[in-house]
Design an enzyme around this catalytic site. Structure first.
Site, short mmCIF file in Angstrom:
data_model
loop_
_atom_site.label_atom_id
_atom_site.label_comp_id
_atom_site.label_asym_id
_atom_site.label_seq_id
_atom_site.Cartn_x
_atom_site.Cartn_y
_atom_site.Cartn_z
N LEU A 46 1.23 -0.93 0.03
CA LEU A 46 -0.28 0.02 -0.18
C LEU A 46 1.12 1.17 0.27
CD1 LEU A 46 -2.13 -1.01 2.65
CD2 LEU A 46 -2.98 -0.52 0.50
N ASP A 47 0.00 2.24 -0.86
CA ASP A 47 0.98 3.45 -0.98
C ASP A 47 0.97 3.47 0.72
OD1 ASP A 47 1.64 3.44 -3.82
OD2 ASP A 47 0.07 4.51 -3.72
N PRO A 48 2.35 4.76 1.13
CA PRO A 48 2.03 5.46 2.50
C PRO A 48 1.28 6.36 3.01
CG PRO A 48 4.44 5.52 1.66
CD PRO A 48 3.38 5.30 0.17
#
Length: 301
Positions: A46-48
């Site tokens: 997952l992206d930050p």
């Protein structure tokens, strides 16, 4: 002599409800530390700035990661209409704007082009490799490069809310390798108004649901205590999409040594990939043939 890995032999899945502002790898490192585990990995980055299900595998459960990675996943995300960014989310710089705003009907009509088998070009700020280098590294250096389109299965893409003219909330169920940021970018272009992801949450991944996720605060609270093991889900949850075959103690012993073992079949047919269990514990994954499982992965719980 090879150095032995430090840590505990702990096996199972931890479903983390990932918060904003932390990378997926940082979550895995924190979980591994909290459980004092020898081995850990996750099933899908997952992206930050994204939240939601990050399934972390510990110990022997890491051998089941591919089955969660390949499973369907669902996302709820908000698209900011009227703006394109170089990262296709709020972290980037605005590269184009438009005063045009589509109607609800126009948005719903456009979603059909993004369902089924589609081809998708990943964002330039992504971990895709270009001639051995990560795309985001080239993008940060302002390199000129192209990323080839990749196939993606989108089972469903629906509009669930329109808070205001500038935003639309969508839910998508898709297969492996999909980029929600690319959906927002391409939808904005199709609607003639540009778009990028403003909010993103993975609401489920295979058998794991965000509503059952554990917070980072809870993980830190129980870190390195006996109670933390109560948060774990069994390794077997990672095999949810495969048929289960039961085996005798003799069959289990053969399978654990990497040899074909006799199993009692249920729904599996000749040539199916399946997993064998003994006394409720996974023993091996392999191919079912004529009353035996031919193992490809063996579990040592």
């Amino acid at each position: 002599m090879a150095r032995r890995k430090k840590g505990r032999d702990v096996h199972g899945w931890l479903v983390v409800d990932k918060p904003k502002g932390i990378t997926s790898n940082a979550v895995v490192n924190k979980v591994r530390w909290a459980f004092e585990a020898k081995k850990a990995g996750h099933a899908g980055t997952l992206d930050p700035e994204a939240t939601g299900v990050l399934a972390v595998a510990l110990g022997e459960a890491t051998k089941t990661v591919p089955y969660i990675t390949d499973a369907l996943k669902a996302y709820r995300f908000t698209v900011r209409l009227g703006q394109a960014t170089n990262t296709d989310d709020t972290e980037g710089e605005i590269t184009a704007t438009s005063d045009a705003r589509p109607t609800d009907g126009e948005i719903v009509a456009a979603l059909g082009a993004f369902t089924g088998d589609i081809m998708q070009v990943p964002p330039k700020f992504s971990a895709v490799k270009i001639d051995g280098e990560r795309a985001y590294e080239l993008a940060r250096d302002d390199e000129d490069f192209e990323i080839a389109a990749r196939p993606l299965w989108v089972e469903e893409l629906v509009m669930v809310a329109r808070p205001d003219p500038d935003h639309v909330v969508l839910e998508m169920t898709c297969g492996k390798g999909g980029y929600v940021r690319a959906i927002a970018r391409d939808l904005g272009e199709a609607l003639g108004c540009f778009g990028h992801v403003a909010e993103l949450r993975r609401i489920w991944s295979g058998p794991f649901d965000a509503e059952d996720g554990v917070s980072m605060e809870r993980i830190e609270e129980l870190a390195r205590t006996p109670e933390i093991d109560d948060l774990l889900r069994p390794l077997e949850d990672g095999l949810d999409d495969l048929p289960e075959l039961r085996c005798t103690a003799e069959g289990a012993a053969k399978l654990r040594h990497g040899n074909p073992g006799m199993v009692i079949t249920s729904d599996a047919e000749y040539g199916d990939e399946a997993w064998a269990s003994h006394e409720g514990k996974a023993v091996a994954v392999g191919i079912y043939r004529a009353g035996e499982l031919h193992p490809s992965r063996v579990f040592n719980q």
